[in-house]
Design a protein around this motif. Structure first.
Motif, PDB file in Angstrom:
ATOM      1  N   ASP A  63       0.812  -1.205   0.000  1.00  0.00           N
ATOM      2  CA  ASP A  63       0.000   0.000   0.000  1.00  0.00           C
ATOM      3  C   ASP A  63       0.848   1.259   0.000  1.00  0.00           C
ATOM      4  OD1 ASP A  63      -2.712   1.279   0.393  1.00  0.00           O
ATOM      5  OD2 ASP A  63      -1.625   2.048   2.127  1.00  0.00           O
ATOM      6  N   SER A  64       1.740   1.386   0.974  1.00  0.00           N
ATOM      7  CA  SER A  64       2.456   2.647   1.137  1.00  0.00           C
ATOM      8  C   SER A  64       3.460   2.889   0.023  1.00  0.00           C
ATOM      9  CB  SER A  64       3.167   2.669   2.492  1.00  0.00           C
ATOM     10  OG  SER A  64       4.120   1.631   2.582  1.00  0.00           O
ATOM     11  N   ARG A  65       4.217   1.876  -0.354  1.00  0.00           N
ATOM     12  CA  ARG A  65       5.205   2.076  -1.413  1.00  0.00           C
ATOM     13  C   ARG A  65       4.531   2.391  -2.734  1.00  0.00           C
ATOM     14  NH1 ARG A  65       9.380  -2.976  -0.480  1.00  0.00           N
ATOM     15  NH2 ARG A  65      10.031  -2.453   1.618  1.00  0.00           N
ATOM     16  N   SER A  66       3.526   1.574  -3.080  1.00  0.00           N
ATOM     17  CA  SER A  66       2.874   1.780  -4.362  1.00  0.00           C
ATOM     18  C   SER A  66       2.137   3.096  -4.401  1.00  0.00           C
ATOM     19  CB  SER A  66       1.906   0.623  -4.647  1.00  0.00           C
ATOM     20  OG  SER A  66       1.277   0.805  -5.881  1.00  0.00           O
ATOM     21  N   ARG A  67       1.433   3.449  -3.313  1.00  0.00           N
ATOM     22  CA  ARG A  67       0.667   4.681  -3.315  1.00  0.00           C
ATOM     23  C   ARG A  67       1.575   5.900  -3.434  1.00  0.00           C
ATOM     24  NH1 ARG A  67      -4.436   5.295  -2.212  1.00  0.00           N
ATOM     25  NH2 ARG A  67      -4.591   3.320  -1.106  1.00  0.00           N
ATOM     26  N   GLY A  68       2.709   5.899  -2.721  1.00  0.00           N
ATOM     27  CA  GLY A  68       3.610   7.033  -2.793  1.00  0.00           C
ATOM     28  C   GLY A  68       4.171   7.221  -4.180  1.00  0.00           C
ATOM     29  N   ILE A  69       4.610   6.135  -4.806  1.00  0.00           N
ATOM     30  CA  ILE A  69       5.171   6.225  -6.150  1.00  0.00           C
ATOM     31  C   ILE A  69       4.066   6.441  -7.177  1.00  0.00           C
ATOM     32  CG2 ILE A  69       6.398   4.926  -7.933  1.00  0.00           C
ATOM     33  CD1 ILE A  69       8.152   3.754  -5.786  1.00  0.00           C
ATOM     34  N   ARG A  70       2.921   5.778  -6.980  1.00  0.00           N
ATOM     35  CA  ARG A  70       1.816   5.955  -7.912  1.00  0.00           C
ATOM     36  C   ARG A  70       1.355   7.407  -7.953  1.00  0.00           C
ATOM     37  NH1 ARG A  70       0.165   3.928 -12.290  1.00  0.00           N
ATOM     38  NH2 ARG A  70       0.801   6.033 -12.730  1.00  0.00           N
ATOM     39  N   ILE A  87      -2.856 -10.832   0.546  1.00  0.00           N
ATOM     40  CA  ILE A  87      -3.697  -9.639   0.593  1.00  0.00           C
ATOM     41  C   ILE A  87      -2.978  -8.450  -0.010  1.00  0.00           C
ATOM     42  CG2 ILE A  87      -2.894  -8.968   2.885  1.00  0.00           C
ATOM     43  CD1 ILE A  87      -6.449  -8.540   1.436  1.00  0.00           C
ATOM     44  N   ASP A  88      -1.638  -8.519  -0.063  1.00  0.00           N
ATOM     45  CA  ASP A  88      -0.866  -7.409  -0.608  1.00  0.00           C
ATOM     46  C   ASP A  88      -1.172  -7.151  -2.076  1.00  0.00           C
ATOM     47  OD1 ASP A  88       0.688  -6.425   1.551  1.00  0.00           O
ATOM     48  OD2 ASP A  88       1.882  -8.241   1.479  1.00  0.00           O
ATOM     49  N   VAL A  89      -1.555  -8.209  -2.815  1.00  0.00           N
ATOM     50  CA  VAL A  89      -1.881  -8.018  -4.224  1.00  0.00           C
ATOM     51  C   VAL A  89      -3.034  -7.045  -4.370  1.00  0.00           C
ATOM     52  CG1 VAL A  89      -2.816  -9.149  -6.270  1.00  0.00           C
ATOM     53  CG2 VAL A  89      -1.007 -10.262  -4.961  1.00  0.00           C
ATOM     54  N   VAL A  90      -4.117  -7.300  -3.647  1.00  0.00           N
ATOM     55  CA  VAL A  90      -5.289  -6.437  -3.741  1.00  0.00           C
ATOM     56  C   VAL A  90      -4.985  -5.051  -3.191  1.00  0.00           C
ATOM     57  CG1 VAL A  90      -7.662  -6.110  -2.978  1.00  0.00           C
ATOM     58  CG2 VAL A  90      -6.882  -8.377  -3.662  1.00  0.00           C
ATOM     59  N   LEU A  91      -4.284  -4.989  -2.056  1.00  0.00           N
ATOM     60  CA  LEU A  91      -3.950  -3.695  -1.473  1.00  0.00           C
ATOM     61  C   LEU A  91      -3.104  -2.876  -2.432  1.00  0.00           C
ATOM     62  CD1 LEU A  91      -3.132  -4.677   2.231  1.00  0.00           C
ATOM     63  CD2 LEU A  91      -5.117  -3.396   1.413  1.00  0.00           C
ATOM     64  N   GLY A  92      -2.127  -3.523  -3.049  1.00  0.00           N
ATOM     65  CA  GLY A  92      -1.252  -2.805  -3.969  1.00  0.00           C
ATOM     66  C   GLY A  92      -1.990  -2.312  -5.196  1.00  0.00           C
ATOM     67  N   LEU A  93      -2.862  -3.152  -5.760  1.00  0.00           N
ATOM     68  CA  LEU A  93      -3.639  -2.739  -6.919  1.00  0.00           C
ATOM     69  C   LEU A  93      -4.594  -1.606  -6.562  1.00  0.00           C
ATOM     70  CD1 LEU A  93      -4.426  -6.226  -8.476  1.00  0.00           C
ATOM     71  CD2 LEU A  93      -2.891  -4.498  -9.417  1.00  0.00           C
ATOM     72  N   GLU A  94      -5.210  -1.715  -5.391  1.00  0.00           N
ATOM     73  CA  GLU A  94      -6.105  -0.650  -4.955  1.00  0.00           C
ATOM     74  C   GLU A  94      -5.346   0.656  -4.723  1.00  0.00           C
ATOM     75  OE1 GLU A  94      -8.051  -2.284  -1.558  1.00  0.00           O
ATOM     76  OE2 GLU A  94      -9.652  -3.209  -2.747  1.00  0.00           O
ATOM     77  N   ALA A  95      -4.061   0.542  -4.354  1.00  0.00           N
ATOM     78  CA  ALA A  95      -3.245   1.736  -4.134  1.00  0.00           C
ATOM     79  C   ALA A  95      -2.803   2.366  -5.443  1.00  0.00           C
ATOM     80  CB  ALA A  95      -2.012   1.389  -3.292  1.00  0.00           C
ATOM     81  N   ASP A 207     -10.718  -7.064 -11.815  1.00  0.00           N
ATOM     82  CA  ASP A 207     -11.746  -6.715 -10.827  1.00  0.00           C
ATOM     83  C   ASP A 207     -11.388  -5.451 -10.058  1.00  0.00           C
ATOM     84  OD1 ASP A 207     -13.171  -8.978 -11.570  1.00  0.00           O
ATOM     85  OD2 ASP A 207     -12.283 -10.230 -10.007  1.00  0.00           O
ATOM     86  N   VAL A 208     -10.131  -5.347  -9.623  1.00  0.00           N
ATOM     87  CA  VAL A 208      -9.724  -4.191  -8.838  1.00  0.00           C
ATOM     88  C   VAL A 208      -9.755  -2.923  -9.686  1.00  0.00           C
ATOM     89  CG1 VAL A 208      -7.824  -3.113  -7.576  1.00  0.00           C
ATOM     90  CG2 VAL A 208      -8.372  -5.514  -7.183  1.00  0.00           C
ATOM     91  N   HIS A 209      -9.300  -3.003 -10.931  1.00  0.00           N
ATOM     92  CA  HIS A 209      -9.300  -1.816 -11.779  1.00  0.00           C
ATOM     93  C   HIS A 209     -10.717  -1.405 -12.177  1.00  0.00           C
ATOM     94  CE1 HIS A 209      -4.926  -2.292 -12.082  1.00  0.00           C
ATOM     95  NE2 HIS A 209      -4.925  -1.053 -12.533  1.00  0.00           N
ATOM     96  N   VAL A 210     -11.605  -2.382 -12.368  1.00  0.00           N
ATOM     97  CA  VAL A 210     -13.003  -2.037 -12.633  1.00  0.00           C
ATOM     98  C   VAL A 210     -13.592  -1.288 -11.442  1.00  0.00           C
ATOM     99  CG1 VAL A 210     -15.335  -2.981 -12.904  1.00  0.00           C
ATOM    100  CG2 VAL A 210     -13.473  -3.841 -14.326  1.00  0.00           C
ATOM    101  N   GLN A 211     -13.296  -1.761 -10.231  1.00  0.00           N
ATOM    102  CA  GLN A 211     -13.814  -1.087  -9.048  1.00  0.00           C
ATOM    103  C   GLN A 211     -13.244   0.321  -8.924  1.00  0.00           C
ATOM    104  OE1 GLN A 211     -16.313  -1.952  -7.160  1.00  0.00           O
ATOM    105  NE2 GLN A 211     -16.070  -0.010  -6.072  1.00  0.00           N
TER     106      GLN A 211
END
Length: 234
Positions: A63-70, A87-95, A207-211
């Protein structure tokens, strides 16, 4: 042609060094960092073409690494994750990550996925071994779906007259839906068209990108058709 610059963030010294060597053998310029903080600093300083971020601890790293760079990125972000049920897969994609690769991974697989993501972003570094000339979406014009307007020439989206900020992956996903409103698109078909996968991939990415797209254009604009996929309401 200039080398494609990859930022790679991995706290395991062996994996970091081996992956850097594998990417450099395939012609990438690589900046390798041991943690998210130094990775974010390197990203802001160097502006690489793509970032690969290793997920290490559930609920934090992805979450934190991807969100900061994203948040700072205009280009793609990939996750390198633990086993696929993490769970990191979904968290990272959501970030905001655009794709992920599951550890342990073969260097050639990682290179292929990086090139596929770069092709989606229109980057020359993704041309090798791919179909960069593939149709990128519907013909030009402004498509209107209720309060939603999709400008396929200017690559702009407005909802109720207000601009909607989409990532390139979200834009490509919306273009696929808007090119065939009312038509059900399967997750496998979206993986093939948007993520450039000519082979099976994890449909959680879809699924995550659709959401994420729904939160920006309206939750009821994209309908889930159970057992089949998704469709855009005309």
């Amino acid at each position: 042609m200039a080398e494609t610059h990859v930022l790679f963030v991995e706290d395991d010294d062996v994996i970091r060094e081996a992956t850097q060597l594998a990417l450099e053998r395939d012609g990438f310029a690589v900046t390798a960092m041991p943690d998210g903080l130094s990775g974010l600093e390197a990203f802001r300083a160097d502006r690489p073409d793509i970032a690969g971020i290793s997920v290490c601890r559930a609920g934090t790293a992805g979450d934190s690494r991807s969100r900061g760079i994203r948040d700072a990125a205009t280009g793609p972000v990939n996750l390198l994750s633990a086993p696929p049920d993490s769970i990191d897969v979904v968290l990272g994609l959501e970030a905001g990550a655009d794709d992920y690769v599951t550890k342990p991974f073969d260097g050639s697989v990682l290179v292929a996925r990086i090139r596929a993501v770069l092709r989606r972003f229109g980057h020359a570094g993704g041309a090798a071994g791919g179909d960069a000339g593939r149709d990128e979406g519907p013909d030009g014009g402004v498509l209107v779906f209720g309060e939603l307007e999709v400008d396929t020439d200017g690559m702009e989206v407005r909802r109720g007259g207000a601009p909607v900020a989409l990532t390139p992956t979200e834009m490509r996903l919306l273009l696929e839906f808007s090119s065939a409103p009312g038509t059900v698109l399967s997750r496998d078909k979206l993986l093939e068209r948007v993520w450039d996968y000519g082979w099976g991939g994890d449909t959680r990415v879809v699924d995550v990108h659709v959401q994420r797209l729904r939160t920006k254009i309206g939750q009821d604009r994209i309908e889930t058709v159970r057992g089949f996929g998704y469709k855009l309401k005309g």
